[in-house]
Design an enzyme around this catalytic site. Sequence first.
Site, mmCIF file in Angstrom:
data_model
loop_
_atom_site.group_PDB
_atom_site.id
_atom_site.type_symbol
_atom_site.label_atom_id
_atom_site.label_comp_id
_atom_site.label_asym_id
_atom_site.label_seq_id
_atom_site.Cartn_x
_atom_site.Cartn_y
_atom_site.Cartn_z
ATOM 1 N N ASP A 48 0.822 -1.206 0.000
ATOM 2 C CA ASP A 48 0.000 0.000 0.000
ATOM 3 C C ASP A 48 0.859 1.260 0.000
ATOM 4 O OD1 ASP A 48 1.016 -0.321 2.515
ATOM 5 O OD2 ASP A 48 -0.855 0.097 3.570
ATOM 6 N N HIS A 252 24.734 7.198 -19.800
ATOM 7 C CA HIS A 252 23.623 7.207 -18.848
ATOM 8 C C HIS A 252 23.926 6.277 -17.670
ATOM 9 C CE1 HIS A 252 20.623 8.671 -22.167
ATOM 10 N NE2 HIS A 252 21.381 9.639 -21.682
ATOM 11 N N ASP A 269 26.509 14.486 -13.501
ATOM 12 C CA ASP A 269 25.405 15.065 -14.283
ATOM 13 C C ASP A 269 24.192 15.023 -13.367
ATOM 14 O OD1 ASP A 269 23.307 15.643 -16.021
ATOM 15 O OD2 ASP A 269 24.178 14.534 -17.690
ATOM 16 N N ASP A 280 19.718 21.169 -15.188
ATOM 17 C CA ASP A 280 20.467 20.044 -15.752
ATOM 18 C C ASP A 280 21.909 20.504 -15.956
ATOM 19 O OD1 ASP A 280 21.364 17.801 -17.027
ATOM 20 O OD2 ASP A 280 20.039 17.956 -18.763
ATOM 21 N N HIS A 363 26.836 11.998 -28.992
ATOM 22 C CA HIS A 363 25.499 12.532 -28.688
ATOM 23 C C HIS A 363 25.385 13.976 -29.166
ATOM 24 C CE1 HIS A 363 27.008 14.900 -25.241
ATOM 25 N NE2 HIS A 363 27.685 13.832 -24.866
ATOM 26 N N HIS A 367 19.523 20.108 -25.486
ATOM 27 C CA HIS A 367 18.094 19.823 -25.612
ATOM 28 C C HIS A 367 17.320 20.951 -24.956
ATOM 29 C CE1 HIS A 367 18.302 18.615 -21.357
ATOM 30 N NE2 HIS A 367 19.358 17.890 -21.675
ATOM 31 N N HIS A 374 14.100 16.911 -20.390
ATOM 32 C CA HIS A 374 14.105 16.920 -21.850
ATOM 33 C C HIS A 374 12.741 17.473 -22.247
ATOM 34 C CE1 HIS A 374 17.425 13.604 -22.271
ATOM 35 N NE2 HIS A 374 17.871 14.748 -21.776
ATOM 36 N N GLU A 403 25.955 20.901 -23.898
ATOM 37 C CA GLU A 403 26.647 19.840 -23.160
ATOM 38 C C GLU A 403 27.569 18.993 -24.044
ATOM 39 O OE1 GLU A 403 24.173 16.572 -21.863
ATOM 40 O OE2 GLU A 403 22.426 17.439 -22.836
ATOM 41 N N TYR A 407 34.613 11.119 -24.702
ATOM 42 C CA TYR A 407 34.579 9.871 -23.939
ATOM 43 C C TYR A 407 35.554 8.901 -24.609
ATOM 44 C CZ TYR A 407 30.246 12.341 -23.072
ATOM 45 O OH TYR A 407 29.328 13.328 -22.790
ATOM 46 N N ARG A 424 32.302 15.720 -19.663
ATOM 47 C CA ARG A 424 31.144 16.452 -20.200
ATOM 48 C C ARG A 424 30.996 17.735 -19.394
ATOM 49 N NH1 ARG A 424 27.888 12.622 -20.370
ATOM 50 N NH2 ARG A 424 26.532 12.872 -18.557
ATOM 51 N N GLU A 426 28.157 20.846 -18.989
ATOM 52 C CA GLU A 426 26.772 21.201 -19.378
ATOM 53 C C GLU A 426 26.269 22.384 -18.562
ATOM 54 O OE1 GLU A 426 22.457 18.960 -19.931
ATOM 55 O OE2 GLU A 426 23.941 18.122 -18.557
#
Length: 456
Positions: A48, A252, A269, A280, A363, A367, A374, A403, A407, A424, A426
Amino acid sequence: MSSSTCFSNFADFTHYQTRRQQVLEQMQAQGGGIAIIPTAYEMTRNSDNFFPFRHDSYFYYLSGFTEPEAVIVLIANASEQRSILFCREKNPEREIWEGFRFGPTAAREHFGFDSAFAIDTLTSTMPDLLGDARTLFYSTGRDPQLDARLHGWMEAVRARSRSGISAPATTVDIRELLDEMRLRKDTSEIALMQKAASISGIAHTRAMQIALPGRYEYELEAELLHEFRRQGSQAPAYGSIVATGANACILHYSSNNAQINDGDLILIDAGCEYDSYASDITRTFPANGKFSEAQKTLYDIVLASQQAALDCARPGSRYMDGHHAAVRVLTQGMLDTGLLDKNKTGNLDEAIASGAFRQFYMHGTGHWLGLDVHDTGSYRETKKVDDEKPYRKLEAGMVITIEPGIYVRPAEDVPEQFWNIGIRIEDDILITADGHLNLSRDTPKTVADIENVMKR
């Protein structure tokens, strides 16, 4: 578990009324009809217990209302424009367990709807509201449960055809109207997004200051979450990425359970959500407080590529201009450092044309950002030019992330000093009338700034 209703000092509920009016006018311009916008559902975690409730962004954009079990109905026709909220009834007994409820009467007054009714009356009311509406403005497929109920309501209207009552003949995706509106942030939204970015910047700085070899990624994640909440954010905007060493080459990465080693770079990130608006931010820094020469070399390439993209962040630039500018700087850096072999890839233009850079940068460079991390909105124009829809031009009020990254996974033809380096950088960028404003500008970013912060 209770859901909470949080209203910041930034909230001005007249903005939601203004947005509803704009939607009604757009519906009127298309001949009128009825719009249905539901909020999200509470989701069972186990037994519950529920996952923390987070309202639907489209619903919230038009209401500011954060309770579950709610639906907005907008009606626009030749004789009227009307906004209706269906929500839970007041229930003192349930409020002891689950927290405050507005109830229809208070919700109508507080949020400025023309009328409000109990959510339990939705099924009995909707066939009457749908009757003789010219167009249904609704997002089919997003909510299978409501789709099924809507089908029943439409059949109930069609059953009255002998009385001269007809169901909507056409359906328009309500997101076509709302996505364009959400792309351009008003002053209240910008204030909330600045607050979210500022809180996230403080959290990133805290993570830099407590990072040490021997600690674990989840310890840094805990510091981020602590600072988000301590500064008044209600939740993370997305699952935080805290990636050390080779983990930073996983775009990710989500485990956040590895031990931090001396000599590692740490890529974080992470961003908070403040009154439903996301930030972000990504920063990359050395675990021991000092960039190695190889790390600094690649870091400065990524930083220069971000600046090239930032130079394109202004009204009139195409959305992808910043990406193309960043790719040129990154690819040249890959050629200069030997990440890319000029004998195999050719010169800069050839390396870009062949996509050779994607071995190390796979990438896009950003965005939309807003109620969703996003965020909604088309990246292309609606009309074709030479059989293709061009990327749309940036306008004042839009918010994007920028960003770029590099890599480097181990490979025989890659210089070993760069192996397992993932970087990275961003930032959250508001397009202004004369250029842009970096909402995350206070988060340490240069090599000197980062090393200085980590010394302290």
